[in-house]
Motif scaffolding. Structure first.
Motif, PDB file in Angstrom:
ATOM      1  N   ILE A   6      43.330  -9.686  29.014  1.00 19.21           N
ATOM      2  CA  ILE A   6      44.752 -10.107  29.109  1.00 19.21           C
ATOM      3  C   ILE A   6      45.592  -8.423  28.108  1.00 19.21           C
ATOM      4  O   ILE A   6      45.421  -8.895  27.370  1.00 19.21           O
ATOM      5  CB  ILE A   6      45.161 -11.562  28.523  1.00 19.21           C
ATOM      6  CG1 ILE A   6      44.501 -12.218  29.454  1.00 19.21           C
ATOM      7  CG2 ILE A   6      46.529 -11.453  28.897  1.00 19.21           C
ATOM      8  CD1 ILE A   6      44.535 -13.961  29.064  1.00 19.21           C
ATOM      9  N   ALA A  30      44.392  -9.112  33.843  1.00 18.10           N
ATOM     10  CA  ALA A  30      46.080  -9.725  34.220  1.00 18.10           C
ATOM     11  C   ALA A  30      46.573  -8.814  32.929  1.00 18.10           C
ATOM     12  O   ALA A  30      46.514  -8.679  31.951  1.00 18.10           O
ATOM     13  CB  ALA A  30      45.744 -11.092  33.430  1.00 18.10           C
ATOM     14  N   GLY A  36      47.586 -13.926  32.444  1.00 20.56           N
ATOM     15  CA  GLY A  36      46.793 -14.173  31.994  1.00 20.56           C
ATOM     16  C   GLY A  36      46.115 -15.369  31.848  1.00 20.56           C
ATOM     17  O   GLY A  36      45.741 -16.360  32.005  1.00 20.56           O
ATOM     18  N   VAL A  50      41.902 -11.155  24.203  1.00 19.01           N
ATOM     19  CA  VAL A  50      43.628 -11.027  25.109  1.00 19.01           C
ATOM     20  C   VAL A  50      44.323 -10.398  23.919  1.00 19.01           C
ATOM     21  O   VAL A  50      43.400  -9.778  22.815  1.00 19.01           O
ATOM     22  CB  VAL A  50      43.760 -12.511  24.274  1.00 19.01           C
ATOM     23  CG1 VAL A  50      45.382 -12.913  24.911  1.00 19.01           C
ATOM     24  CG2 VAL A  50      42.597 -13.739  25.159  1.00 19.01           C
TER      25      VAL A  50
END
Length: 223
Positions: A6, A30, A36, A50
């Protein structure tokens, strides 16, 4: 093994996807926090990577939401925000690890592998323990045999790396790359100084020295 990246920086995401793919991982991407979160909710991922700062929904919000919903998928935060307070915020949000940008790609691979092993064994933890030493990655506290060890931020990073490689000989080059993020040897005694300070803090007052010098090889934290 499936990884969800993400990350709103498309170039950085593609570099990660390509590198992780070469290491044998299947990756999906994403490009913002909302996408995400939706992808993570769909499930089937072994690790989530992330970014902290993203459009629509920031990384902390994504992870907090997943944890509230009972999703225990291991999370590695990637961020340019590298101060202690930033790390604490990320870990308290529910992340399992935190890597500061820029980073060395082999370290990213190593951290992803470690998180995947924790998922397999069900042993996701925010503490490291080596012999009498215990490190809390959330509170940034270190104790030996119950006695608190007061460390400066760089000393903490150095000890964390040594604890993650306990029993192994760690070379000067490894420390320069992983702790100082130097990809060349500046020919200074910075490592020697920090090792000396760290040794005085974790070994002083104890009968047995845990931080050993390995002649011609480097250093080793002896459990």
């Amino acid at each position: 093994m499936r990884i969800l990246i993400i990350e709103d920086d498309l170039e950085a995401a593609e570099a990660m996807r390509r590198g992780l793919g070469e290491a044998g991982y299947e990756c999906e991407h994403a490009s913002d926090g909302e996408l995400g979160l939706d992808a993570a909710r769909a499930g089937g991922f072994n690790v989530l990577i992330v970014d902290r700062m993203m459009p629509k929904r920031d990384g902390v919000s994504v992870v907090e939401t997943l944890r509230r919903e009972g999703d225990a998928t291991p999370v590695l935060f990637l961020s340019a925000l590298g101060e202690i307070d930033d790390r604490v915020v990320g870990l308290k949000a529910g992340a399992d690890d935190y890597l500061v940008k820029p980073y060395a790609f082999p370290e990213l691979i190593a951290r992803v592998e470690a998180l995947s092993r924790r998922r397999e064994t069900g042993a996701v933890s925010t503490t490291l323990k080596v012999g009498e030493l215990e490190m809390n990655l959330l509170t940034r506290e270190v104790h030996r045999s119950g006695k608190e060890v007061d460390l400066q931020p760089r000393e903490f990073q150095l000890l964390e790396f040594l604890m993650r490689h306990a029993g192994q000989s760690v070379t000067r080059t490894m420390l320069l790359e992983k702790v100082w993020e130097y990809h060349f040897d500046p020919q200074t005694n910075v490592i020697d100084v920090h090792i000396s300070r760290l040794r005085s803090k974790i070994d002083k007052g104890f009968d047995r020295a845990m931080l050993q010098t390995v002649r011609g090889a480097g250093y080793r934290l002896d459990p």
